[in-house]
Design a protein around this motif. Structure first.
Motif, PDB file in Angstrom:
ATOM      1  N   ARG A   2       0.841  -1.197   0.000  1.00 19.72           N
ATOM      2  CA  ARG A   2       0.000   0.000   0.000  1.00 19.72           C
ATOM      3  C   ARG A   2       0.878   1.249   0.000  1.00 19.72           C
ATOM      4  NH1 ARG A   2      -4.786  -1.186   4.152  1.00 19.72           N
ATOM      5  NH2 ARG A   2      -4.325   0.992   4.583  1.00 19.72           N
ATOM      6  N   LEU A   3       0.338   2.315  -0.523  1.00 20.31           N
ATOM      7  CA  LEU A   3       1.077   3.566  -0.598  1.00 20.31           C
ATOM      8  C   LEU A   3       1.485   4.059   0.786  1.00 20.31           C
ATOM      9  CD1 LEU A   3       2.136   5.500  -2.708  1.00 20.31           C
ATOM     10  CD2 LEU A   3      -0.014   6.738  -2.606  1.00 20.31           C
ATOM     11  N   THR A   4       0.624   3.865   1.773  1.00 23.55           N
ATOM     12  CA  THR A   4       0.975   4.295   3.139  1.00 23.55           C
ATOM     13  C   THR A   4       2.182   3.508   3.658  1.00 23.55           C
ATOM     14  OG1 THR A   4      -0.695   2.794   4.044  1.00 23.55           O
ATOM     15  CG2 THR A   4      -1.330   5.103   3.776  1.00 23.55           C
ATOM     16  N   ASP A   5       2.253   2.227   3.339  1.00 27.63           N
ATOM     17  CA  ASP A   5       3.406   1.421   3.746  1.00 27.63           C
ATOM     18  C   ASP A   5       4.666   1.916   3.040  1.00 27.63           C
ATOM     19  OD1 ASP A   5       4.796  -0.680   5.041  1.00 27.63           O
ATOM     20  OD2 ASP A   5       4.547  -1.967   3.284  1.00 27.63           O
ATOM     21  N   PHE A   6       4.532   2.226   1.760  1.00 24.75           N
ATOM     22  CA  PHE A   6       5.670   2.755   1.008  1.00 24.75           C
ATOM     23  C   PHE A   6       6.226   4.010   1.680  1.00 24.75           C
ATOM     24  CE2 PHE A   6       7.184   5.957  -1.967  1.00 24.75           C
ATOM     25  CZ  PHE A   6       8.252   5.301  -2.541  1.00 24.75           C
ATOM     26  N   GLU A  37       8.199  10.425  -7.145  1.00 28.60           N
ATOM     27  CA  GLU A  37       6.916  11.134  -7.295  1.00 28.60           C
ATOM     28  C   GLU A  37       6.342  10.962  -8.689  1.00 28.60           C
ATOM     29  OE1 GLU A  37       7.054  15.231  -6.146  1.00 28.60           O
ATOM     30  OE2 GLU A  37       6.957  14.742  -4.016  1.00 28.60           O
ATOM     31  N   GLN A  38       7.169  11.114  -9.711  1.00 28.89           N
ATOM     32  CA  GLN A  38       6.696  10.978 -11.083  1.00 28.89           C
ATOM     33  C   GLN A  38       6.196   9.563 -11.351  1.00 28.89           C
ATOM     34  OE1 GLN A  38      10.347  12.214 -12.937  1.00 28.89           O
ATOM     35  NE2 GLN A  38       9.535  14.233 -13.489  1.00 28.89           N
ATOM     36  N   ALA A  39       6.956   8.576 -10.915  1.00 24.61           N
ATOM     37  CA  ALA A  39       6.571   7.187 -11.158  1.00 24.61           C
ATOM     38  C   ALA A  39       5.243   6.864 -10.485  1.00 24.61           C
ATOM     39  CB  ALA A  39       7.665   6.246 -10.665  1.00 24.61           C
ATOM     40  N   LEU A  40       5.082   7.276  -9.238  1.00 24.41           N
ATOM     41  CA  LEU A  40       3.827   7.019  -8.533  1.00 24.41           C
ATOM     42  C   LEU A  40       2.656   7.737  -9.212  1.00 24.41           C
ATOM     43  CD1 LEU A  40       5.045   7.217  -4.828  1.00 24.41           C
ATOM     44  CD2 LEU A  40       4.339   5.144  -6.074  1.00 24.41           C
ATOM     45  N   ALA A  41       2.894   8.974  -9.624  1.00 26.35           N
ATOM     46  CA  ALA A  41       1.839   9.754 -10.282  1.00 26.35           C
ATOM     47  C   ALA A  41       1.433   9.140 -11.622  1.00 26.35           C
ATOM     48  CB  ALA A  41       2.299  11.194 -10.485  1.00 26.35           C
ATOM     49  N   LYS A  47       5.019  -0.932  -4.800  1.00 29.00           N
ATOM     50  CA  LYS A  47       5.957  -2.046  -4.630  1.00 29.00           C
ATOM     51  C   LYS A  47       7.099  -1.947  -5.634  1.00 29.00           C
ATOM     52  CE  LYS A  47       6.126  -7.068  -4.331  1.00 29.00           C
ATOM     53  NZ  LYS A  47       5.327  -8.300  -4.312  1.00 29.00           N
ATOM     54  N   GLN A  48       6.782  -1.662  -6.893  1.00 25.99           N
ATOM     55  CA  GLN A  48       7.819  -1.523  -7.918  1.00 25.99           C
ATOM     56  C   GLN A  48       8.729  -0.342  -7.603  1.00 25.99           C
ATOM     57  OE1 GLN A  48       4.868  -1.678 -11.311  1.00 25.99           O
ATOM     58  NE2 GLN A  48       6.689  -2.548 -12.290  1.00 25.99           N
ATOM     59  N   VAL A  49       8.137   0.749  -7.159  1.00 22.36           N
ATOM     60  CA  VAL A  49       8.936   1.933  -6.832  1.00 22.36           C
ATOM     61  C   VAL A  49       9.846   1.629  -5.650  1.00 22.36           C
ATOM     62  CG1 VAL A  49       8.853   4.336  -6.084  1.00 22.36           C
ATOM     63  CG2 VAL A  49       7.229   3.522  -7.802  1.00 22.36           C
ATOM     64  N   CYS A  54      15.299   0.551  -3.391  1.00 25.56           N
ATOM     65  CA  CYS A  54      16.226  -0.387  -2.743  1.00 25.56           C
ATOM     66  C   CYS A  54      17.417  -0.731  -3.624  1.00 25.56           C
ATOM     67  CB  CYS A  54      15.487  -1.659  -2.318  1.00 25.56           C
ATOM     68  SG  CYS A  54      14.318  -1.407  -0.969  1.00 25.56           S
ATOM     69  N   GLN A  55      17.269  -0.612  -4.924  1.00 26.44           N
ATOM     70  CA  GLN A  55      18.369  -0.895  -5.846  1.00 26.44           C
ATOM     71  C   GLN A  55      19.421   0.215  -5.849  1.00 26.44           C
ATOM     72  OE1 GLN A  55      18.869  -3.759  -7.727  1.00 26.44           O
ATOM     73  NE2 GLN A  55      17.191  -4.524  -6.471  1.00 26.44           N
ATOM     74  N   VAL A  56      19.018   1.442  -5.504  1.00 31.82           N
ATOM     75  CA  VAL A  56      19.956   2.566  -5.603  1.00 31.82           C
ATOM     76  C   VAL A  56      20.459   3.082  -4.259  1.00 31.82           C
ATOM     77  CG1 VAL A  56      19.116   3.320  -7.859  1.00 31.82           C
ATOM     78  CG2 VAL A  56      18.121   4.304  -5.799  1.00 31.82           C
ATOM     79  N   VAL A  57      19.833   2.673  -3.173  1.00 34.87           N
ATOM     80  CA  VAL A  57      20.308   3.072  -1.835  1.00 34.87           C
ATOM     81  C   VAL A  57      20.430   1.840  -0.958  1.00 34.87           C
ATOM     82  CG1 VAL A  57      19.382   5.414  -1.925  1.00 34.87           C
ATOM     83  CG2 VAL A  57      17.990   3.598  -0.987  1.00 34.87           C
ATOM     84  N   ASP A  58      21.240   1.921   0.048  1.00 35.61           N
ATOM     85  CA  ASP A  58      21.449   0.802   0.969  1.00 35.61           C
ATOM     86  C   ASP A  58      20.381   0.837   2.048  1.00 35.61           C
ATOM     87  OD1 ASP A  58      22.624  -1.386   2.203  1.00 35.61           O
ATOM     88  OD2 ASP A  58      24.040  -0.142   3.341  1.00 35.61           O
ATOM     89  N   VAL A  59      19.269   0.179   1.764  1.00 35.24           N
ATOM     90  CA  VAL A  59      18.129   0.152   2.682  1.00 35.24           C
ATOM     91  C   VAL A  59      18.313  -0.990   3.674  1.00 35.24           C
ATOM     92  CG1 VAL A  59      15.626  -0.168   2.838  1.00 35.24           C
ATOM     93  CG2 VAL A  59      16.599   1.142   0.958  1.00 35.24           C
ATOM     94  N   ASP A  60      18.041  -0.724   4.927  1.00 36.09           N
ATOM     95  CA  ASP A  60      18.133  -1.730   5.978  1.00 36.09           C
ATOM     96  C   ASP A  60      17.295  -2.945   5.580  1.00 36.09           C
ATOM     97  OD1 ASP A  60      17.474  -3.251   8.376  1.00 36.09           O
ATOM     98  OD2 ASP A  60      18.248  -1.549   9.517  1.00 36.09           O
ATOM     99  N   SER A  61      17.837  -4.121   5.787  1.00 37.42           N
ATOM    100  CA  SER A  61      17.145  -5.353   5.377  1.00 37.42           C
ATOM    101  C   SER A  61      15.771  -5.497   6.032  1.00 37.42           C
ATOM    102  CB  SER A  61      18.008  -6.571   5.685  1.00 37.42           C
ATOM    103  OG  SER A  61      18.234  -6.681   7.074  1.00 37.42           O
ATOM    104  N   ARG A  62      15.575  -4.905   7.195  1.00 39.94           N
ATOM    105  CA  ARG A  62      14.258  -4.983   7.868  1.00 39.94           C
ATOM    106  C   ARG A  62      13.198  -4.185   7.131  1.00 39.94           C
ATOM    107  NH1 ARG A  62      16.206  -3.003  13.515  1.00 39.94           N
ATOM    108  NH2 ARG A  62      17.480  -1.841  12.079  1.00 39.94           N
TER     109      ARG A  62
END
Length: 64
Positions: A2-6, A37-41, A47-49, A54-62
């Motif tokens: 969901r967008l809120t989770d994102f 913002e553009q992609a979501l709009a 989920k895809q965004v 996650c591909q371009v920044v080091d996001v915590d595995s959690r």
């Protein structure tokens, strides 16, 4: 996803203020040269965004 989770994940990773700025300004090639913002709009799923972020920044595995 969901967008809120994102946005919760974005805020947890980047912080409340920087998440909004990053989403507006950072161009991701995996999103076709668009910002978050553009992609979501344009209808790309949250989920895809998130996967592209996650591909371009080091996001915590959690948060992945």
């Amino acid at each position: 996803m969901r967008l809120t989770d994102f946005w919760n994940r974005m805020h947890r990773h980047f912080g409340e203020v920087y998440a909004e700025s990053w989403a507006k300004d950072y161009v991701i090639s995996g999103l076709g040269g668009r910002t978050v913002e553009q992609a979501l709009a344009e209808g790309v799923s949250a989920k895809q965004v998130w996967h592209a972020v996650c591909q371009v920044v080091d996001v915590d595995s959690r948060l992945r």
